[in-house]
Enzyme design. Structure first.
Site, mmCIF file in Angstrom:
data_model
loop_
_atom_site.group_PDB
_atom_site.id
_atom_site.type_symbol
_atom_site.label_atom_id
_atom_site.label_comp_id
_atom_site.label_asym_id
_atom_site.label_seq_id
_atom_site.Cartn_x
_atom_site.Cartn_y
_atom_site.Cartn_z
ATOM 1 N N TYR A 151 -68.428 -52.343 -24.253
ATOM 2 C CA TYR A 151 -69.376 -52.706 -23.192
ATOM 3 C C TYR A 151 -68.770 -53.083 -21.842
ATOM 4 O O TYR A 151 -69.508 -53.194 -20.856
ATOM 5 C CB TYR A 151 -70.294 -53.828 -23.690
ATOM 6 C CG TYR A 151 -71.163 -53.343 -24.833
ATOM 7 C CD1 TYR A 151 -72.273 -52.554 -24.585
ATOM 8 C CD2 TYR A 151 -70.829 -53.621 -26.149
ATOM 9 C CE1 TYR A 151 -73.046 -52.067 -25.627
ATOM 10 C CE2 TYR A 151 -71.609 -53.144 -27.198
ATOM 11 C CZ TYR A 151 -72.713 -52.367 -26.930
ATOM 12 O OH TYR A 151 -73.473 -51.886 -27.955
ATOM 13 N N TYR A 432 -77.347 -61.839 -32.108
ATOM 14 C CA TYR A 432 -78.607 -61.183 -31.754
ATOM 15 C C TYR A 432 -78.363 -59.722 -31.430
ATOM 16 O O TYR A 432 -77.223 -59.290 -31.359
ATOM 17 C CB TYR A 432 -79.331 -61.915 -30.624
ATOM 18 C CG TYR A 432 -78.776 -61.830 -29.220
ATOM 19 C CD1 TYR A 432 -78.997 -60.710 -28.415
ATOM 20 C CD2 TYR A 432 -78.054 -62.901 -28.683
ATOM 21 C CE1 TYR A 432 -78.517 -60.661 -27.111
ATOM 22 C CE2 TYR A 432 -77.572 -62.863 -27.384
ATOM 23 C CZ TYR A 432 -77.815 -61.735 -26.594
ATOM 24 O OH TYR A 432 -77.341 -61.701 -25.311
#
Ligand SMILES: CC(C)(COP(=O)(O)OP(=O)(O)OC[C@H]1O[C@@H](n2cnc3c(N)ncnc32)[C@H](O)[C@@H]1OP(=O)(O)O)[C@@H](O)C(=O)NCCC(=O)NCCS
Length: 432
Positions: A151, A432
């Site tokens: 990322y 999450y």
């Protein structure tokens, strides 16, 4: 004011066009629609899980109803209605300093089918999310990652870290405080409500934290369909002398060959206050027939180190956990409170444009920041990822400078270190 429901925001036109050029279709998926089972099947395949059962599909439908689900479809393929790539997003709340939170565009379920990898699909999906979030007024996007290599290219960077802790209980005699309250076993069915109640109080005090949600708590409690080890999940709650529930420990015990040295695996240890923390850790470490206690997502320097006779009985393996992406420099920096005054121009390099440029960052004596565009030469320069890493104060500018990730005079770096020092070390205590 950014909208709190994101599933109706339009798809990003640039990513739609980029995917269409390679014969692919970018489309929103309705959690209540017929396409949901295939969406979920693609997600579980991406994370190497089993094919979901009808019951798991219905449970996930409920859990994901509030999310924006997006799929990429290859209509020429063998299964034209099953997405070859998935992503979901929703609006959460990031604690930026104790008592202060800001909206966070949260991203999860990023998968690309192995048959379609390395063709730019993830790039289209991630940049599409970022443009959609920025256009809707969000200053920050965030995610938790399976690999640290993916990322950074889109401007995400670690902003909160967590430790995996292992304690050799035979070396770890308890020397910590004796908590005055009491511990009781509590039923599994009660855990979602109990975990949520304690966590809601904690997470607003801890930079880097976000709220949990019902299916996250149900997962920890082993209450989701076909959860492995469900029946081994046990939990104790700590109540203070006034009878207020202040902490909860959820665990399983994995049997080892040596019958007096099993492993207690912590699934959640949430403590609202030092007494609850001490009581729950002591319970875990002094559990009979246990030789080792393990716990994930603990503070970088776990407090239990200071509560046992032999500090080296506790090992903590640090990893990056909460990755953030700054989309709006004034919005992100003004969200938190600071430890000292500052007046410097930050030069941010952002290949995707959102944060690019020079910004005057002024922090007043009350610790509040105001940020405006400025045309002058910056005092410090950094790539956008470094700004995300500095934001919560979990790493210092001088440390990033040593790695070439911030550039500026020593006095300026020192001033940033002072101003950005966090009131509590950033931590994200869930996935999450
Ligand atoms: C990670 C994943 C989503 C990447 O999808 P993709 O469509 O192949 O990615 P792209 O083609 O857009 O590649 C973008 C860039 O990232 C790189 N990249 C992609 N996956 C990578 C990985 N796992 N490790 C290192 N680099 C990776 C590509 O080489 C490419 O580099 P470039 O920009 O220098 O050319 C996909 O491999 C996947 O589904 N993995 C399994 C599930 C997973 O790990 N999801 C992430 C959860 S946090």
């Amino acid at each position: 004011m950014a909208p709190s429901h994101t599933s109706t925001l339009p798809l990003d036109a640039e990513s739609s066009a980029a995917l269409a050029r390679t014969g692919l279709e970018y489309a929103l998926v309705d959690a209540d629609g017929d396409g949901f089972p295939s969406f979920l099947t693609s997600v579980t395949r991406g994370f190497l899980g089993e094919e979901p059962t009808p019951e798991q599909i219905e449970t996930a439908r409920t859990a994901l109803r509030t999310r924006r689900l997006t799929g990429v479809f290859d209509r020429a393929g063998e299964q034209p209605d099953a997405p070859v790539a998935t992503i979901d997003s929703w609006v959460s709340e990031l604690t930026v300093s104790p008592g202060r939170t800001t909206p966070l565009w949260s991203i999860s379920a990023v998968t690309v089918a192995p048959t379609h990898r390395r063709r730019g699909i993830a790039t289209a999906m991630l940049t599409g999310e970022l443009r959609t979030a920025a256009a809707a007024g969000y200053a920050l996007a965030g995610l938790t990652v399976t690999e640290a290599t993916i990322y950074g290219r889109w401007g995400f960077s670690p902003a909160a870290w967590a430790s995996s802790v292992a304690v050799d209980t035979r070396r770890a005699r308890w020397t910590g405080p004796t908590a005055p309250g009491r511990l009781d076993f509590v039923p599994r069915e009660s855990l979602p409500e109990r975990l949520s109640a304690v966590h809601e109080r904690l997470r607003v005090r801890r930079p880097g934290a976000v709220p949990g949600w019902d299916s996250r708590w149900r997962g920890i409690a082993g209450l989701i369909p076909e959860a492995p080890d469900a029946k081994k999940v046990r939990a104790v709650a700590y109540r203070d002398p006034a009878g207020v529930e202040r902490g909860i420990l959820v665990y399983t015990i994995a049997e080892r060959e040596e019958y007096t040295a099993h492993e207690l695996q912590v699934r959640a240890l949430f403590a609202d206050g030092d007494e609850a923390l001490a009581a729950l850790w002591r319970f875990a470490l002094e559990h009979d027939l246990v030789g080792k206690v393990t716990a994930e997502l603990q503070p970088a320097v776990p407090p239990v180190q200071w509560m046992v006779s032999d500090r080296r009985a506790v090992t903590a393996t640090l990893t990056d956990h909460h990755w953030l992406r700054v989309l709006d420099v004034p919005g992100a920096l003004a969200s938190r409170s600071y430890a000292g005054e500052l007046d410097l121009v930050f030069g941010i390099d952002d290949a995707l444009g959102f944060a690019h440029g020079s910004w005057r960052v002024r922090i007043d004596a009350a610790g509040d920041a105001s940020v405006a565009r400025e045309e002058t030469e910056p005092d410090v320069r950094m790539p956008v990822g470094s700004l995300a890493s500095l934001l919560l104060g979990g790493v210092r500018a001088t440390e990033l400078a040593a790695a070439g990730l911030v550039q500026g005079a020593a006095e300026h770096l020192g001033a940033i270190d002072g101003a950005f020092a966090p009131a509590a070390a950033p931590l994200l205590d869930i996935w999450y």
